[in-house]
Design an enzyme around this catalytic site. Structure first.
Site, PDB file in Angstrom:
ATOM      1  CB  THR A  23      -0.925   0.172   1.241  1.00  0.00           C
ATOM      2  OG1 THR A  23      -0.193   0.067   2.539  1.00  0.00           O
ATOM      3  CG2 THR A  23      -2.060  -1.169   1.195  1.00  0.00           C
ATOM      4  CB  ALA A 262       4.007   6.671   9.552  1.00  0.00           C
ATOM      5  CE  LYS A 263       2.735   1.453   3.578  1.00  0.00           C
ATOM      6  NZ  LYS A 263       1.753   0.530   4.108  1.00  0.00           N
ATOM      7  NE  ARG A 264       3.454  10.816  10.108  1.00  0.00           N
ATOM      8  CZ  ARG A 264       3.441   9.866  10.998  1.00  0.00           C
ATOM      9  NH1 ARG A 264       2.141   9.288  10.597  1.00  0.00           N
ATOM     10  NH2 ARG A 264       4.088   9.737  12.157  1.00  0.00           N
TER      11      ARG A 264
END
Ligand code: GLU
Length: 289
Positions: A23, A262-264
């Protein structure tokens, strides 16, 4: 008392896995997790597997999967055997659901998020579990005729585990965690978890438990954020008569200010670090290896 953990039917040797969801791009936290799993297997002359957890078609993308595998190879992590892609094994999860259904432990849930919110508001209290508000059990109480009528009407439904009935059937359970020692399983803290979503014929809990067994994983290494999920996985193992791996829930890597990656954190994806000229060795060091 904790039920015996029979590993006698397992192949010899340690088998670990890294199981990312495609993702997004891998960041330093993922690198740490993959290095832990790979390191444990290689140190013991065992096998290290990669599994792509892509059951959610709305969020998973083939280009992320390709990038993840390229990042792992760049980091110098080699894996054994073919990559298992969960979306290609929906039949395995269906079989497991059929078995649980045969035990009378599943029920269809027609509720929307809104229905659940309304029901919780009506009840005036909202017990919480590790994933938020517990499902209030609305559809567990439906009569057989209404259940059948709604299913026949084509209304979308999820399948939930009747956790009280499941716990009663399985009896006391536990698992061994390298950090926490022997842990008594209390899956009821999650309430009646969804095992098959409305849009996907499985769920994280079911797919991960079935796959770890089918892939003969003997040591599950993963972040401490998934520690609580093991309560549910242990229950599913008992109900489905699956072997019980050992667990090592590792600390979560944080940035210098103490925040979890995190993905951010785009700048700390492995791809961005590579583009910025960092070597695999430097990235391993940044990930604490
Ligand atoms: N697919 C999960 C994730 O990316 C990890 C699953 C697991 O290790 O059990 O967070």
């Amino acid at each position: 008392m904790v039920a015996a953990m029979d590993q006698s039917s397992r192949p010899a040797g340690i088998v670990t896995r890294f199981a990312p969801s495609p993702t997004g791009l891998l960041h330093l936290g993922h690198a740490f997790s993959a290095l832990v799993a790979h390191g444990r297997a290689r140190a013991a002359g065992g096998r290290f597997l990669v599994r792509i957890e892509d059951i959610d078609p709305g969020r998973c993308r083939p280009d992320f999967e390709a990038a993840i595998l390229a990042d792992l190879a760049w980091l110098g992590l080699d894996w054994d055997g073919p990559v298992r892609r969960q979306s290609a094994h929906l039949d395995d999860y269906r079989d497991a659901l059929a078995r649980l259904d045969g035990l009378g432990l599943l029920y269809p849930c027609f509720c929307t998020r809104r229905d659940i919110q309304d029901e919780v508001a009506r009840a005036g209290h909202a017990p919480h579990g590790p994933d938020g508000v517990l499902y209030p059990g609305t559809c567990r109480r439906l009569g057989a005729a209404e259940r059948r009528e709604r299913m026949d009407s084509g209304a979308p439904y999820a399948l939930r585990l009747d956790v009280a009935a499941a716990v009663a059937l399985a009896g006391p359970l536990g698992w061994r965690d390298e950090e926490a020692g022997v842990v008594a399983a209390t899956p009821e803290i999650f309430g009646d978890v969804v095992l098959a979503r409305k849009d996907v014929p499985t769920s994280y809990h079911l797919a991960v438990t079935v796959d770890d067994a089918l892939q003969d994983v003997t040591l599950v290494t993963r972040g401490a954020d998934l520690f609580a999920a093991t309560h549910v996985h242990r229950l599913l193992q008992a109900l489905l008569e699956l072997p019980v791996p050992a667990y090592a829930h590792h600390r979560l890597l944080t940035d210098p200010s103490g925040r979890r990656y995190a993905k951010r954190d785009r700048a700390l994806t492995l791809a961005a670090l590579r583009e910025a000229g960092r070597s695999p060795g430097e990235v391993r060091t940044m990930a604490g290896f």
